[in-house]
Design a protein around this motif. Structure first.
Motif, PDB file in Angstrom:
ATOM      1  N   TYR A  58       0.851  -1.192   0.000  1.00  0.00           N
ATOM      2  CA  TYR A  58       0.000   0.000   0.000  1.00  0.00           C
ATOM      3  C   TYR A  58       0.884   1.238   0.000  1.00  0.00           C
ATOM      4  O   TYR A  58       1.773   1.373   0.862  1.00  0.00           O
ATOM      5  N   VAL A  59       0.660   2.133  -0.954  1.00  0.00           N
ATOM      6  CA  VAL A  59       1.482   3.341  -1.056  1.00  0.00           C
ATOM      7  C   VAL A  59       1.427   4.144   0.242  1.00  0.00           C
ATOM      8  O   VAL A  59       2.464   4.556   0.777  1.00  0.00           O
ATOM      9  N   ALA A  60       0.235   4.351   0.781  1.00  0.00           N
ATOM     10  CA  ALA A  60       0.109   5.195   1.976  1.00  0.00           C
ATOM     11  C   ALA A  60       0.837   4.596   3.169  1.00  0.00           C
ATOM     12  O   ALA A  60       1.483   5.307   3.937  1.00  0.00           O
ATOM     13  N   LEU A  61       0.756   3.292   3.304  1.00  0.00           N
ATOM     14  CA  LEU A  61       1.431   2.668   4.436  1.00  0.00           C
ATOM     15  C   LEU A  61       2.938   2.644   4.240  1.00  0.00           C
ATOM     16  O   LEU A  61       3.701   2.838   5.188  1.00  0.00           O
ATOM     17  N   SER A  62       3.382   2.401   3.010  1.00  0.00           N
ATOM     18  CA  SER A  62       4.822   2.407   2.745  1.00  0.00           C
ATOM     19  C   SER A  62       5.432   3.749   3.117  1.00  0.00           C
ATOM     20  O   SER A  62       6.528   3.813   3.682  1.00  0.00           O
ATOM     21  N   LEU A  63       4.711   4.799   2.792  1.00  0.00           N
ATOM     22  CA  LEU A  63       5.267   6.141   3.015  1.00  0.00           C
ATOM     23  C   LEU A  63       5.009   6.658   4.422  1.00  0.00           C
ATOM     24  O   LEU A  63       5.871   7.322   5.010  1.00  0.00           O
ATOM     25  N   PHE A  64       3.822   6.376   4.982  1.00  0.00           N
ATOM     26  CA  PHE A  64       3.391   7.095   6.193  1.00  0.00           C
ATOM     27  C   PHE A  64       3.257   6.200   7.433  1.00  0.00           C
ATOM     28  O   PHE A  64       3.080   6.717   8.535  1.00  0.00           O
ATOM     29  N   SER A  65       3.306   4.894   7.260  1.00  0.00           N
ATOM     30  CA  SER A  65       3.331   4.008   8.433  1.00  0.00           C
ATOM     31  C   SER A  65       4.749   3.525   8.723  1.00  0.00           C
ATOM     32  O   SER A  65       4.963   2.803   9.685  1.00  0.00           O
TER      33      SER A  65
END
Lengths: 215, 215, 215, 215, 215, 215
Positions: free
Chosen positions: B178-185
């Motif tokens: 997931y792009v959002a998790l890769s970057l922000f989690s």
């Protein structure tokens, strides 16, 4: 002896002649015929008698590429669309130039692993695994990394000097999918971008304006 | 005649006995032995005599999954880690539940294509090609889509009702990135996130706080 | 700032332009061109500029298929011949409807594994391994099974109600070879059928008459 | 000169020594270690220093196999379970002997194509495609056929003399699934056999008795 | 709002938790475990929690390799035996140094294509197709070539200066088979060498002495 | 009952008709269309309705091949260029005849493993691994060997009688690259041949004259 040589030669020509037709070497390599149909596996093959050494040779990777752009990076690619002899051979390469501050934004290659070798300068490179672990390293000349197939990765020149790298792929046609361009250079509706990324609508609009997207 | 049958049967047993050892059926299927070494191709095989029908059968996909989370979606997966019989068979599946407003954020599967079939409700689904073209459609029950291998894609339930879909992969182990998790989690430094995505530092920090990332 | 945006955009367009020709995204997906040559790997690719979302989207799997036939079952298939976007993607699916007593007779798929998920009713499913072990289970809604590649398998609706299942394959073109049709709907001479199956000549003739075979 | 040779030899030894460790030749071949774990791709590899020529050599295919059985045929197989050196090499072979009237009943190989070459006698061979077309031919010595992967096929010796054939597979472990044995040597319930084949219950029972099945 | 974030985060953690076990990311990459069994497809995988960035990073390709040998060339390899992270990724690379007159003798790689990129000096490179056509080119810095899989090829530094090249393979473990070493560094009996190459016995003996062979 | 049969038959015809188009069996086999484009994976497929049993059947392997040549060996090949039905099936075969003293000189097949089975006479066969270990054996009738993919190998008839072997490949198009012909039947400059093989210039010239090379 001299008189025998033509005879021996004639006989020898029969050595490996067989009952087979003469088509047996056709798949030894398959140089791309760009104008014929292509399939999931690559281009159709150019007729063998039209193949020359120039189908296999490339040049110009000693020259810097144009880095006068927002990302301050440039590519010289040797992909199957550039070099017909790569068709069906399962690999390709490129030279990448980075100005100070240059970046290859986060992206994936759908069906290819990659190695990166730093020739000049230094580069911070990283990839992220699907459990959101970051694998990060700053590389100096002679250092390199393997990016596992399909994972998000990036290169950043955090130094004050320009940098040069050689990248290699185990595909003749590594497609690049940049996250920022997919989201912000496309016409995907901003509210959908927010829904699928959690990024604020105002930031989405700013990035769409910056990167040429619409919607 | 009755007296002959046992003899015929005995003889028949020799029919397909050969000079081969008795190991020939071992690779017919390869049920995962989760405790043995595994390789890029999958798990080692369980000993054939320990294999039962239960290694191949799954259940529970009639039950909704838990959607009490930020994304308002939930998965019930049948991957090789859930069902040993999928090992080496090259496919897997899952049920996805979406509340109204539920979303499967933009993501990729490193080495798998996917089909999605809507069972209930309606879903807006899309994928983006590497030239930043958006392929988008709203699907109703009985509709579906194929997501090409490796490309960024997403599902959004824009309706007022919940939705249910069945997704299938041509891999027994489709990893989700997931792009959002890769970057922000993750713990990827915020300034690097900005560098590789062009997203404003303040928005990066907001998303890191929201999604549990650090750095 | 406004005045700068077009310039930045112009510059950005150069970001990922490289020395490569413009053909690099061509193999990202390969939507079938049904009128061009095809190879063991699939159809030739449709020209990318002609590809639309409709090449990837299917519909109608909410509707029952026609079960007014001897087997009391019907299929709605989404194979590469039905949906061009499946070409080269390595998977496909179908909906199967079964009246009470409906059966999918014993068959194989030459190059595909299969998963089956029961949506309604219950189904007795089984496969047989090459040492003649039977793997058999009766499935209820939400249950499913994986059929290992290449093995003989079957579905039977032994219940009093109709049933519905979704089947998935790790091939865009799973061929079905039904044992009964191969033997009794074909023109294979009856005495040969007896020789290779041990079935009585009179029964062979009855089945040939029933299933439309000759010879 | 003589005094120089050892020196040259010493220098030469360094020619292809590199900075690599000494493990680089390990995957050149992978002789089966039958006692280690195995995966969908085959057996684990025997340690290279234990590999000898005998891992690659087989014998005995000049000798007839035992045909004193109901089918009047016999096999001498050279599969990966017989010859460790076939592991990972993607091919195998066997000798088949047929008495007059001998038959190799209709069967499939899950993941292998086959070629058959007649050495002695004559054989009627055939395969059936999934549209129930029969491809049938009587072969004489020196004749042969390719059986496409996964399709039902058979061999029958309709002559008055014995016959011998060599069969080859593009798999080191071609599994054989015989239709008659799957149905009638197994414990699949007779009423299910009837349901999935349309064969009369009485004939099913007769064949179960003949071939040793139960249920 | 602040008080809500931990809750949202907690909820979010459930977003992608599913009914699956926690093993789903195991095949995302497969870093080599050199002490476990290996198969035709590569090494077994190291346990994911032991994987670090150092499994993917290499160094030292800025340094010349030792060319003090008969061939006047040297290699620094980054193969799977050198870098565990290459396991299962399908590619590898090496740096090659050539003194003036240096040569990489004619050889093949059993299962790999190769690209060669000249960094310094110039190199005459060639490959030969199976119809004995020679494809030959002298390359300058920035030039390169693709060697089709499996064909005999060679590099010669015919210049007066040293040269450097980067070579890449679409295999993590490209084996090198040098014709001269196979024939003249081995213990293959000289009369057999003559029989299978047509080279005079006296020349065979000279080369065996030079290159350390026996027999 | 008789009156019902046509009706049942009519109904049965609908049994396996589905919502799919009629193209589903097209990839079941792919008989070569020699006049259409071909790709790295093989020839385009002949239209199914033009396929007959003769596309799959070969003959003549009972007849000796012509051994009146320098090598005293001859081949009768059944490759995809000889038999259209081999296209996409992944295997092929040949008969080899050897007079006393006959030899199949040292060679490789770029992408194929091989098995050899001796039918008559005896043959000394060998292959060499990349660490220059020789695997050598003299085979009698009924004996055979597997040659691992890509490695140099050879056959020599050291006996006083002629010999016959059957060879099989796991490729429909095994290319043969003979070391002696690559070096001495080609136009590769003699000084380059010496550089890449260490063979004396005078011997290179002798072999070029013998085998028809130039340069």
């Amino acid at each position: 002896m001299k008189i025998l040589i033509p005879i021996i030669f004639f006989i020898f020509c029969l050595l490996f002649s067989s009952s087979s037709s003469s088509q047996t070497s056709m798949f030894e390599f398959c140089v791309a015929n760009y104008t014929a149909p292509y399939s999931p596996e690559g281009y159709s093959c150019k007729s063998p008698e039209k193949v020359t050494i120039d189908d296999f040779v490339f040049s110009g990777l000693n020259l810097p590429s144009n880095t006068n752009n927002l990302a301050k990076t440039g590519f010289r690619t040797v992909f199957v669309s550039d070099l017909a002899g790569l068709n069906g051979q399962g690999l390709s390469l490129a030279r990448v130039d980075y100005k100070a501050g240059g970046v290859v934004p986060i992206h994936t290659h759908a069906g290819a692993s990659e190695t990166l070798l730093v020739l000049e300068g230094n580069l911070t490179v990283g990839f992220i695994s699907s459990d959101n672990t970051v694998f990060l390293k700053t590389l100096n000349p002679g250092d390199g990394i393997v990016f596992p197939q399909g994972l998000l990765h990036f290169h950043v020149n955090q130094g004050n000097a320009s940098a040069v790298a050689i990248v290699n792929y185990n595909s003749p046609n590594p497609t690049f999918q940049y996250v920022a361009l997919s989201l912000f250079s496309s016409d995907l509706a901003s509210r959908l971008v927010t829904a699928i990324t959690f990024i604020n609508p105002s930031e989405v609009r700013r990035l769409k304006a910056l990167l040429g997207g619409s919607g």
